[in-house]
Design an enzyme around this catalytic site. Sequence first.
Site, PDB file in Angstrom:
ATOM      1  N   ARG A 248      27.410  40.020  26.483  1.00  0.00           N
ATOM      2  CA  ARG A 248      28.328  38.960  26.050  1.00  0.00           C
ATOM      3  C   ARG A 248      29.231  38.545  27.205  1.00  0.00           C
ATOM      4  O   ARG A 248      30.454  38.532  27.084  1.00  0.00           O
ATOM      5  CB  ARG A 248      29.146  39.413  24.842  1.00  0.00           C
ATOM      6  CG  ARG A 248      29.651  38.211  24.058  1.00  0.00           C
ATOM      7  CD  ARG A 248      30.154  38.547  22.684  1.00  0.00           C
ATOM      8  NE  ARG A 248      30.438  37.298  21.994  1.00  0.00           N
ATOM      9  CZ  ARG A 248      30.432  37.143  20.688  1.00  0.00           C
ATOM     10  NH1 ARG A 248      30.150  38.141  19.900  1.00  0.00           N
ATOM     11  NH2 ARG A 248      30.713  35.989  20.124  1.00  0.00           N
TER      12      ARG A 248
ATOM     13  N   GLU B 254      31.489  33.846  25.080  1.00  0.00           N
ATOM     14  CA  GLU B 254      31.793  35.119  25.724  1.00  0.00           C
ATOM     15  C   GLU B 254      33.245  35.294  26.111  1.00  0.00           C
ATOM     16  O   GLU B 254      33.687  36.418  26.377  1.00  0.00           O
ATOM     17  CB  GLU B 254      30.874  35.269  26.941  1.00  0.00           C
ATOM     18  CG  GLU B 254      29.415  35.319  26.484  1.00  0.00           C
ATOM     19  CD  GLU B 254      28.405  35.168  27.589  1.00  0.00           C
ATOM     20  OE1 GLU B 254      28.781  34.651  28.650  1.00  0.00           O
ATOM     21  OE2 GLU B 254      27.248  35.558  27.387  1.00  0.00           O
TER      22      GLU B 254
END
Lengths: 165, 784
Positions: free
Chosen positions: B367, B737
């Site tokens: 991520r 993210e």
Amino acid sequence: MEQTVANDRIMVHVTINGESRQALAEPRTLLAYFIRDTLGLTGTHVGCDTTSCGACTVLLDGIPVKSCTILAVQAAGHEIETVEGLEHNGQLHPLQQAFWDNHGLQCGFCTPGMLMTTTALLRSQDDVNDDDVRRAISGNLCRCTGYVNIVKAVLEAKSRMREGG
Amino acid sequence: MNLDATETQPLGKAIKRKEDPRFIRGQGRYLDDIVLPKMLYMAMVRSPYAHARIKSIRVEDAYLVEGVKAVLTGEDLASMNLAWMPTLAGDQQMVLATGKVLLQYQEVAAIVAETRESAEDAASKVQVEYEPLTPVMDPFFALSAEAPVLREDREQKNNHIFHWEVGDHEETDAALAASAIVVKEQIRMPRVHPAPLEPCGCVADYQKSTGKLIWYVTSQAPHAHRTVLSMVSGLPEHMIHVISPDIGGGFGNKVPVYPGYVCAVVMSMQLGRPVKWVETRTENVATTNFARDYHMTAEIGATEDGRVTALKVSTIADHGAFDAAADPSKFPAGLFSIVTGSYRFPVAFAEVDGVYTNKAPGGVAYRCSFRVTEASFLIERVMNTLAYRLNLDPVELRRRNFIGVDDFPYQSPLGWTYDSGDYEKTLNTALDMIDYRGLRSEQQKRREQGELVGIGVSTFTEIVGAGPSHTFDILGIKMFDSCEIRIHPTGKAIARLGARHQGQGHETTFAQLIAQELGLSAADVLIEEGDTDTAPYGLGTYASRSTPTAGGAAALAARRVRNKAQQIAAHLLEVSPEDVQWDGSRFSAKGLSSRNVSMADVALAAYTNLPKGMEPGLEATYYYDPPNLTFPNGAYIAVVSIDRETGQVHVERFVAVDDCGTVINPMVVDGQIHGGLTEGFGIAFMQEIAFDADGNNLAPNFMDYLVPTAVETPRWETGRTVTPSPHHPIGAKGVGESPNVGSPAAFVNAVVDALSPYGVTNLEIPLFPWKIWEVLKQHGLTES
């Protein structure tokens, strides 16, 4: 010499989403795989090997159980509900509708388990708050949503169900 | 209230997701839901040792199990020249072990059988004799002369993989030496695993009659996987059809190619039947690519009044047994050079050394846009240390050093050109939301009453959207992305992209983006991704790159469609194309808006009533090579209290203000923020893949690898500022993210702040209660 041929299979009869089904299962077959591979209902997911994630949650006689943690033969003669049974006559269950309306899912993999756990919660409890929902789904992991909109969806479904009588 | 997909002018609206109706009914089609006629199942035999020589493998007993079709070992693969496969990082990785095993749970043999159960039964019958060797678990020891050399296949006889550096070493040293203040901190980001809820898997279906391989795989990058598979297997690329079905989360874990994939393909080609392989959770967490494992030392120089003068960073990166980092080829340490963050450092220098150990290979961008989480955590933590050293409020220190709104485009000392941002505004929004002043005075009062209360700030800058082709490639393939749009005669559209969503909502957000450009509704636009026979080539979805790259392609493909549509509209309106205007939903004759046609009218004409000489049809493809990366940013503030008896940290509040540029769907953006913050919380407090000295993985399942449940997850408060990217076609920057990149430092800064009156400036994550309790004990802060 250890026995290496497959074990004898046993006929397992269950009622699943109101339908009577029977099929052979090895004694060791987990209910999750019986539902998915044998009965072909793939909405119930498997996400771990340790009864941790809850993606496989189904209702057994109305009680949420992780179907990876009981054997298919233990479910014989019992009533099972899965995510496929929530919709009635083309009408989404209020929880399904609320998950959709409130962005209560992202990848969707945990969603069936979440829906089954919260279905049982809303059936058993008239009044639920944020903490109740969080405690109820503490055995259902979600890696996408941070749970915010799942909780919101469940609370909204509860109020809609109440309004709907 | 969120809106239906039939809404017109949908950009920026909270449109309910188009993908949800199948998921809420349990009708998603994930990898393990795929069942093909005559399908076989594969199970793996894995090593119990982290480092051992294989003396012998006996497979005879496995064949005694009913239903077993084949057993594959490393020696078998070696005879096909497939015992090793290339990694995305230019290293090689064992498919099935030959000679030595280099990590616990490493793949040693593959069994294919008629059922899952037979395959597992047979796997347990394979007898492997090992000679255990000393495992190397500490990356610093791995670099020492005493450490055994792990990779005997390499000419280089040590465990060093690469040295990478950026910036001006000499000038940075000189600036530090001349600085009035220098703070130094060691910051470790431990090994973690992305652990998407659905594990990895594939079904390989080689059809001898056509010579075609249909490969269903949990892939975040299906086109890249097709090319890699073609290179590895020798199969012609047009005879490989990759289908990435619904994916149950990825977070970077589904970017690499794994040994199980290669074995399933080999077995399907040998047996002429489909072969399914699906990981167990243990296989997922213990063998597929990990993330982080960065051991960083940083020094910041500053003036007495808190202006930063230099940043120097040295890092040892533990890559495990094979360097399988999924980074762009020219960036062995990813985009770690974003480490100067949101601040005007005149000079900086960063270096990273990659090291082999007896752990799972990696690392992936969990991520995060390739080591950006590590960089952001480092700078936001060490700025905190500097604030304590200067006795300045961490907010004030940040303000004094922010890149100003007028500094953009900003050239960083480590080589990036930041596109846009208004850091002051974003920070002020967060401070107002949480009432920072009030909070500080309340903290003072609570401290006087003996409470351990902390406030942590993180004002991070990300770098996403890899990337421009002059700099970014993976195995030589440039990191553009693509979109093809076809408008049907009735005015409905299908769009296919080279990206592949895993929960991000592309079926809705890209439909909104395209619909906005074409005057349609999101309901009118079907988005399809993940099928390499139909979608144009793209590099996939990770590193927050979908909106910056494929999103740019979608907007520009739609504008190509609109340009042609304008020609057709002119024909229908009987005016010249220059005299046609587009108002966002209809074409009309300039100065005569009552004469107008819709996109649907034009679409029908494209197939039925064209101007003379015009090519029929209404479609366009665009391969978008972004001119720059995008730089999302945010200001996060955490408030925590610590239980003196247990060391348990309670996150009382968390405010996250993000600036991701133009917002396509605020509902989806908020959802991404909630999820990313939760993962950041897990990384700060719970998630770690640790090992004992013998190389045993101590967290190979969800009983020991703790990810947040609904109960401990904090209640997130989100806000937003919008500073569009000047170069992106719609000004969007990407968002998935940011929260995972920016939040870990905010949590740790808050816990450190709670303990700062007692001289604590640094704590090592994850902040397990026992670890905090030990610190409390050390400072005499436990009750009783």
